[in-house]
Design an enzyme around this catalytic site. Structure first.
Site, mmCIF file in Angstrom:
data_model
loop_
_atom_site.group_PDB
_atom_site.id
_atom_site.type_symbol
_atom_site.label_atom_id
_atom_site.label_comp_id
_atom_site.label_asym_id
_atom_site.label_seq_id
_atom_site.Cartn_x
_atom_site.Cartn_y
_atom_site.Cartn_z
ATOM 1 N N ARG A 83 0.839 -1.197 0.000
ATOM 2 C CA ARG A 83 0.000 0.000 0.000
ATOM 3 C C ARG A 83 0.875 1.249 0.000
ATOM 4 N NH1 ARG A 83 -2.169 -3.488 3.907
ATOM 5 N NH2 ARG A 83 -4.271 -4.245 3.448
ATOM 6 N N LYS A 93 -2.208 -1.909 7.827
ATOM 7 C CA LYS A 93 -3.604 -1.510 7.935
ATOM 8 C C LYS A 93 -4.402 -2.428 8.848
ATOM 9 C CE LYS A 93 -7.653 -0.521 5.059
ATOM 10 N NZ LYS A 93 -8.171 -0.476 3.664
ATOM 11 N N HIS A 140 -3.386 -10.188 3.507
ATOM 12 C CA HIS A 140 -4.802 -10.558 3.547
ATOM 13 C C HIS A 140 -5.002 -11.735 4.500
ATOM 14 C CE1 HIS A 140 -5.166 -8.283 -0.281
ATOM 15 N NE2 HIS A 140 -6.399 -8.105 0.121
ATOM 16 N N TYR A 170 -7.585 -11.446 -7.307
ATOM 17 C CA TYR A 170 -6.268 -11.382 -7.929
ATOM 18 C C TYR A 170 -5.914 -12.591 -8.795
ATOM 19 C CZ TYR A 170 -5.945 -7.616 -4.578
ATOM 20 O OH TYR A 170 -6.194 -6.479 -3.857
#
Length: 332
Positions: free
Chosen positions: A202, A227, A309, A319
């Site tokens: 990110r 995050k 993830h 993806y």
């Protein structure tokens, strides 16, 4: 009973013991300290009597902004969201004694007329958490009204990918040269874009990389804060290492190696996009582009370690975009 004492600084501190915990605050005058203590004592008495304090949604959000949001990594964005809700007086001025799920539903519909469902979902998530804190921690409300409404439909995931022509035009607009150090902030936007393609990181993670996070020998960069709140190590390709080595010596000692803030990265990327005459692409799309490229090399479990993830379904549905025709070729 509250204890009001004058500190050496000349300010006044009020303390109240609540069960085994002590709540305290410091004020400019004794009157302000006394007023705060009396107000808190009245709230405690009301809660113990089973009554909801006579506070508005806006007052609840103000307390949440001051006391709870500083504990969260997304403090700035969440604060902006809660301030927007405070400005909606049709919701913010409602007493917590009178708040109903229908009030939240009407606010949701007003927001959907102005912003995307994804934005409303983010605002609703933070709003719901503020009600949960007010219910469990403060005793200001008995039920969370957000739990009784329907959430907006989730927008389909973005599938926008960069073309090579767009990448070349963006790098030119940024003034990035593969053979020269990116000495200007604008050129480092191009460097960060390429680094995102290589790592799937990110924007905030990229601009936060410090020298001590990089291990060239092991070919990883360590992300202590992410995050989702979990640290992770991201493997580095040869191209990613080249980009980091190209940045060597640009930042001040101990500072992030890209020497650019998240806000500047976003703003300068938009300017470069305009100069390149490209529409519909965002810097954050570079993460999806990077993860899509990595999905051709890594298994879902391996990609999850790289991306952070915790739900493999997101990776599989977003993806791993194999064309069924190419899958058929693998069967022979």
């Amino acid at each position: 009973m509250a204890t009001i004492t004058k500190r050496e600084s000349g300010k006044w501190q009020a303390k109240i013991r609540i069960g085994g915990n002590i709540r305290s605050a410091t004020f400019r005058t004794k009157g302000e300290a006394t007023s705060w203590a009396n107000s808190l004592e009245n709230e405690i008495s009301a809660v113990r009597a089973g009554n909801t304090p006579n506070r508005t949604v806006g007052e609840m959000l103000e307390k949440y902004i001051i006391e709870e949001l500083p504990k969260k990594r997304g403090e700035r964005q969440d604060t902006l969201r809660m301030r927007r809700i405070q400005r909606d007086h049709l919701l913010a001025d409602i007493s917590l004694r009178d708040i109903q799920p229908s009030d939240i539903a009407e606010w949701r519909d007003r927001r959907l007329d102005k912003v995307s469902s994804a934005s409303v979902l983010r605002e609703l998530s933070t709003l719901s958490h503020s009600f949960t804190v007010a219910m469990k921690e403060w005793g200001w409300i008995r039920l969370n009204p957000c739990h009784a409404i329907n959430k907006p439909d989730t927008a389909p995931p973005r599938t926008r990918r960069y073309t090579q022509d767009e990448i070349d035009r963006l790098l030119l607009a940024c003034g990035y040269d593969h053979n020269e150090k990116p000495l200007t902030i604008q050129s480092r936007v191009g460097s960060a874009l390429l680094f995102a393609f290589e790592t799937g990181m990110r924007a905030g993670e990229i601009v936060g990389i410090k020298p001590e996070h990089i291990d060239i020998e092991r070919r990883i960069v360590h992300l202590p804060k992410t995050k989702n709140g979990h640290p992770r190590d991201v493997p580095l390709s040869r191209e990613a290492i080249r980009l980091l080595e190209q940045l060597d010596g640009i930042a001040a000692p101990g500072k992030p190696v890209f020497a650019i803030s998240s806000g500047s990265l976003d703003a300068l990327f938009r300017k470069a996009r305009e100069r390149a005459m490209i529409e519909g692409v965002r810097f954050h799309d570079s993460r999806a582009e990077g993860l899509t490229r990595l999905a051709k090399k890594l298994s879902p479990m391996e990609l999850a370690k790289v991306s952070g993830h915790r739900d493999l379904r997101i990776l599989l549905n977003t993806y791993y975009r194999e064309d069924p025709a190419s899958l058929a070729d693998k069967l022979d």
